[in-house]
Scaffold this motif. Structure first.
Motif, PDB file in Angstrom:
ATOM      1  N   ALA A  37       0.729  -1.216  -0.238  1.00 50.62           N
ATOM      2  CA  ALA A  37      -0.185   0.073  -0.052  1.00 50.62           C
ATOM      3  C   ALA A  37       0.919   1.313  -0.039  1.00 50.62           C
ATOM      4  N   GLY A  38       2.184   1.189   0.097  1.00 49.33           N
ATOM      5  CA  GLY A  38       3.065   2.191   0.114  1.00 49.33           C
ATOM      6  C   GLY A  38       3.269   2.794   1.524  1.00 49.33           C
ATOM      7  N   HIS A  39       3.022   1.978   2.654  1.00 45.62           N
ATOM      8  CA  HIS A  39       3.251   2.478   3.920  1.00 45.62           C
ATOM      9  C   HIS A  39       4.456   2.112   4.327  1.00 45.62           C
ATOM     10  N   GLN A  40       5.433   2.980   5.026  1.00 43.53           N
ATOM     11  CA  GLN A  40       6.679   2.712   5.646  1.00 43.53           C
ATOM     12  C   GLN A  40       6.411   2.222   7.050  1.00 43.53           C
ATOM     13  N   LEU A  41       6.837   0.660   7.009  1.00 43.35           N
ATOM     14  CA  LEU A  41       6.555   0.185   8.550  1.00 43.35           C
ATOM     15  C   LEU A  41       8.136  -0.232   9.104  1.00 43.35           C
ATOM     16  N   GLU A  42       8.083   0.352  10.365  1.00 40.56           N
ATOM     17  CA  GLU A  42       9.442   0.031  11.194  1.00 40.56           C
ATOM     18  C   GLU A  42       8.895  -0.804  12.342  1.00 40.56           C
ATOM     19  N   LEU A  43       9.401  -2.024  12.352  1.00 40.31           N
ATOM     20  CA  LEU A  43       9.096  -2.916  13.693  1.00 40.31           C
ATOM     21  C   LEU A  43      10.126  -2.939  14.462  1.00 40.31           C
ATOM     22  N   SER A  44      10.097  -2.305  15.738  1.00 43.41           N
ATOM     23  CA  SER A  44      11.164  -2.262  16.660  1.00 43.41           C
ATOM     24  C   SER A  44      10.880  -3.415  17.570  1.00 43.41           C
ATOM     25  N   TYR A  45      11.640  -4.162  17.895  1.00 40.80           N
ATOM     26  CA  TYR A  45      11.534  -5.235  19.004  1.00 40.80           C
ATOM     27  C   TYR A  45      12.718  -5.360  20.187  1.00 40.80           C
ATOM     28  N   ARG A  46      12.047  -5.894  21.260  1.00 39.44           N
ATOM     29  CA  ARG A  46      12.903  -6.303  22.322  1.00 39.44           C
ATOM     30  C   ARG A  46      12.385  -7.405  22.822  1.00 39.44           C
ATOM     31  N   PRO A  47      13.047  -8.195  23.657  1.00 41.30           N
ATOM     32  CA  PRO A  47      12.236  -9.521  23.993  1.00 41.30           C
ATOM     33  C   PRO A  47      10.817  -9.073  24.750  1.00 41.30           C
ATOM     34  N   ASP A  48      10.774  -8.046  25.115  1.00 47.94           N
ATOM     35  CA  ASP A  48       9.500  -7.959  25.931  1.00 47.94           C
ATOM     36  C   ASP A  48       8.467  -6.785  25.401  1.00 47.94           C
ATOM     37  N   LEU A  50       7.093  -4.816  21.310  1.00 48.84           N
ATOM     38  CA  LEU A  50       7.072  -4.893  20.039  1.00 48.84           C
ATOM     39  C   LEU A  50       6.577  -3.447  19.874  1.00 48.84           C
ATOM     40  N   THR A  51       6.896  -2.625  18.905  1.00 49.81           N
ATOM     41  CA  THR A  51       6.640  -1.331  18.517  1.00 49.81           C
ATOM     42  C   THR A  51       6.584  -1.465  17.102  1.00 49.81           C
ATOM     43  N   LEU A  52       5.452  -0.712  16.466  1.00 50.38           N
ATOM     44  CA  LEU A  52       5.392  -0.623  14.898  1.00 50.38           C
ATOM     45  C   LEU A  52       5.207   0.840  14.732  1.00 50.38           C
ATOM     46  N   TYR A  53       6.093   1.476  13.950  1.00 51.33           N
ATOM     47  CA  TYR A  53       5.866   2.642  13.461  1.00 51.33           C
ATOM     48  C   TYR A  53       5.240   2.725  12.031  1.00 51.33           C
ATOM     49  N   LEU A  54       4.495   3.703  11.866  1.00 54.17           N
ATOM     50  CA  LEU A  54       3.923   3.922  10.536  1.00 54.17           C
ATOM     51  C   LEU A  54       4.109   5.352   9.770  1.00 54.17           C
TER      52      LEU A  54
END
Length: 125
Positions: A37-48, A50-54
């Motif tokens: 769809a043309g969205h930039q997704l950044e998935l940031s993770y740590r063991p505890d 998860l964060t999704l930036y759009l």
């Protein structure tokens, strides 16, 4: 045809088909992928956590109010579904013990308010 008009037409066509060759940049230490769809997704993770930036295709933050997302984490031992909820102006997140490990595959399914379900897949590094 007028030379000025021809130049203006050529410039308009060039802008229409222009595509940035600049690689997507991770601003939050995560992995970045552009969805169909043309969205930039950044998935940031740590063991505890998860964060999704759009962001949109041009890198402008997309408001996540009313949005929802699920991340399906797959590794050799297990598959886990994690529901993310809006947690900032352009982010969704969840906390828990996710076993998000380097090499895990993350399938991101998200829906922005009033829009259809979108999906992207990436491998955690």
């Amino acid at each position: 045809m007028n030379k000025s008009l021809l130049i203006a037409l050529l410039l308009a066509c060039a802008n229409l088909f222009a595509h940035s060759d600049t690689p997507l940049q991770a601003e939050h230490g995560g992995m970045v992928k552009e969805s169909a769809a043309g969205h930039q997704l950044e998935l940031s993770y740590r063991p505890d956590t998860l964060t999704l930036y759009l962001k949109d295709h041009d890198g402008r933050p997309i408001k996540t109010s009313g949005a929802s997302a699920v991340v399906i984490l797959q590794n050799q031992q297990q598959q886990r579904r994690v529901t993310l909820t809006p947690s900032g102006s352009n982010q969704l997140s969840s906390q828990g013990d996710f076993a998000a490990l380097a090499g895990s595959v993350a399938i991101i399914q998200y829906t922005l308010a009033g829009q259809k379900l979108e999906q992207a897949r990436l491998t955690l590094q």
